[in-house]
Design a protein around this motif. Structure first.
Motif, PDB file in Angstrom:
ATOM      1  N   ARG A 264       3.317  26.856 -59.403  1.00  0.00           N
ATOM      2  CA  ARG A 264       4.171  26.991 -60.588  1.00  0.00           C
ATOM      3  C   ARG A 264       3.357  27.577 -61.734  1.00  0.00           C
ATOM      4  N   ILE A 265       3.858  28.657 -62.300  1.00  0.00           N
ATOM      5  CA  ILE A 265       3.235  29.294 -63.457  1.00  0.00           C
ATOM      6  C   ILE A 265       4.287  29.362 -64.546  1.00  0.00           C
ATOM      7  N   ASN A 266       4.049  28.658 -65.647  1.00  0.00           N
ATOM      8  CA  ASN A 266       5.058  28.454 -66.686  1.00  0.00           C
ATOM      9  C   ASN A 266       6.279  27.814 -66.032  1.00  0.00           C
ATOM     10  N   GLU A 267       7.433  28.461 -66.083  1.00  0.00           N
ATOM     11  CA  GLU A 267       8.632  27.847 -65.513  1.00  0.00           C
ATOM     12  C   GLU A 267       9.025  28.473 -64.181  1.00  0.00           C
TER      13      GLU A 267
END
Length: 387
Positions: A264-267
């Motif tokens: 997961r990267i940011n949202e």
């Protein structure tokens, strides 16, 4: 579609078993007075030396770029053991290309030099301004394990120019993948194509993978080899098999496709697909993995509704597509085959005029990702007025 529009982007395919007949077939379908460039995707089962020689012979001075696949997307939908191709009219597309022949050593300085040359070549044709009228396509050796390094450098050099692509396949053998440039097939290499056009287009990516609650921490990995030895301080294959509820002996491509992992990267979630399980209990991935990262267990949602929604949005913006170049992860195709929806998926791809291939990984604006459908939709002249 008018004859003029048909010449802008001609498509071709050949299912011939021998290289020379393939080249003859493609040349007969694609060559016209204004042909400026050919992009193709071919099964790795062909004699690649013979195919490269035949294509060079039958297309003369026309530039060709292509790669081997884990399955083809043709004008008839999904194909296997064939060649699918696109011919670009130089009156509508100004195209420049280059080869990265040593992916291991590629750096930002070389990326800047390459992109400057490609931009200069496209600009010299005075077809359309580079800004807002150009996109890039990358075809990478799918077994090089160097996609992230190359893409990071290219992304910085391209700046605001959108780019996408796919990693070459070899019909799921995982032994030899190739890109085609300057008359022959190369391994350990990447082809970069800059396409400048006055037509409207949109580079996009989508996936149908949904998050579960479970997490796995990578506690021991060899990031260079993309090999994970431990998850949650347990042998990686054992822990993964326990999480998804299957015996470790049953781990294979289809299990990996149905039970992906993601970072997961940011949202947003970016899938990190597993390539294979090893006897020592380790797992090799198609994308970069490092000790300390947290992987989220994922599940597959409905594939076709997701794809249909994306193309509906594209058509609302661009009108009916003139053509879509698609990089479709081979794990998605395995899922389609496992759920007996090949005919439905093929019919949809045919209606959307998708030409492309099944990949060992996709690229989207500098990110190396898995289990996505990534590509560019190109609108017809007049765009939405054509509906």
């Amino acid at each position: 579609m008018s004859h003029e529009q048909n010449e802008m982007l001609r498509t071709a395919m050949s299912q011939a078993p021998d290289a020379e007949t393939v080249a003859q077939d493609l040349a007969r379908q694609l060559i016209h007075p204004h042909l400026g460039f050919v992009l193709f995707f071919c099964s790795a089962e062909y004699d690649l030396q013979a195919l490269g020689d035949s294509l060079r012979h039958y297309f003369g001075g026309v530039r060709l770029v292509g790669c081997t696949t884990a399955g083809e997307i043709t004008s008839q939908g999904y194909g296997r053991g064939c060649v699918s191709a696109i011919g670009f009219d130089h009156r509508s597309f100004s195209i420049a290309c280059g080869l990265i022949d040593e992916m291991d050593r590629f750096n930002l300085f070389e990326a800047q030099q390459l992109v400057e040359r490609l931009v200069g070549d496209c600009r010299s044709n005075s077809l359309a301004p580079i800004k807002d009228h150009s996109f890039a396509l990358t075809l990478l050796d799918g077994l090089s394990s160097r996609e992230e390094v190359v893409l990071a450098a290219l992304s910085a050099a391209f700046g605001s120019i959108p780019h996408f692509g796919g990693s070459a396949g070899d019909d799921n053998h995982l032994t030899n993948t190739h890109v085609y440039y300057d008359g022959r097939f190369h391994s350990g290499a990447a082809a970069v194509v800059l396409i400048n056009t006055w037509l409207e287009f949109e580079v996009f990516t989508t996936h149908h993978i949904l998050p579960r609650d479970e997490k796995l921490v990578v506690t021991h990995a060899d990031s260079h080899a993309r090999r994970v030895f431990e998850l949650n301080a347990e042998p990686a294959a054992d822990e993964y098999a326990r999480l998804i509820g299957v015996p470790v002996e049953s781990l294979d491509h289809r299990v990996f496709a149905a039970h992906p992992l993601a970072v997961r990267i940011n949202e947003r979630y970016y899938v990190r697909s597993i390539q294979k399980a090893h006897p020592d209990g380790s797992l090799t991935f198609y994308c970069a993995v490092e000790t300390g990262i947290v992987l989220t267990a994922m599940r597959t949602g409905p594939l076709m509704p997701n794809l249909e929604a994306v193309f509906e949005r594209l058509e609302q913006r661009l009108g009916p597509p003139l053509l879509t170049i698609g990089c479709d992860c081979f794990l998605r195709r395995l899922e389609v085959e496992a759920t007996a929806t090949v005919a439905q998926a093929s019919a949809f791809l045919r209606r959307q005029r998708v030409i492309g291939f099944n990949t060992y990984g996709e690229q989207f604006n500098g990110m190396h990702i898995n289990q996505t459908f990534t590509g560019v939709a190109i609108g017809r002249p007049g765009g939405r007025a054509c509906r």
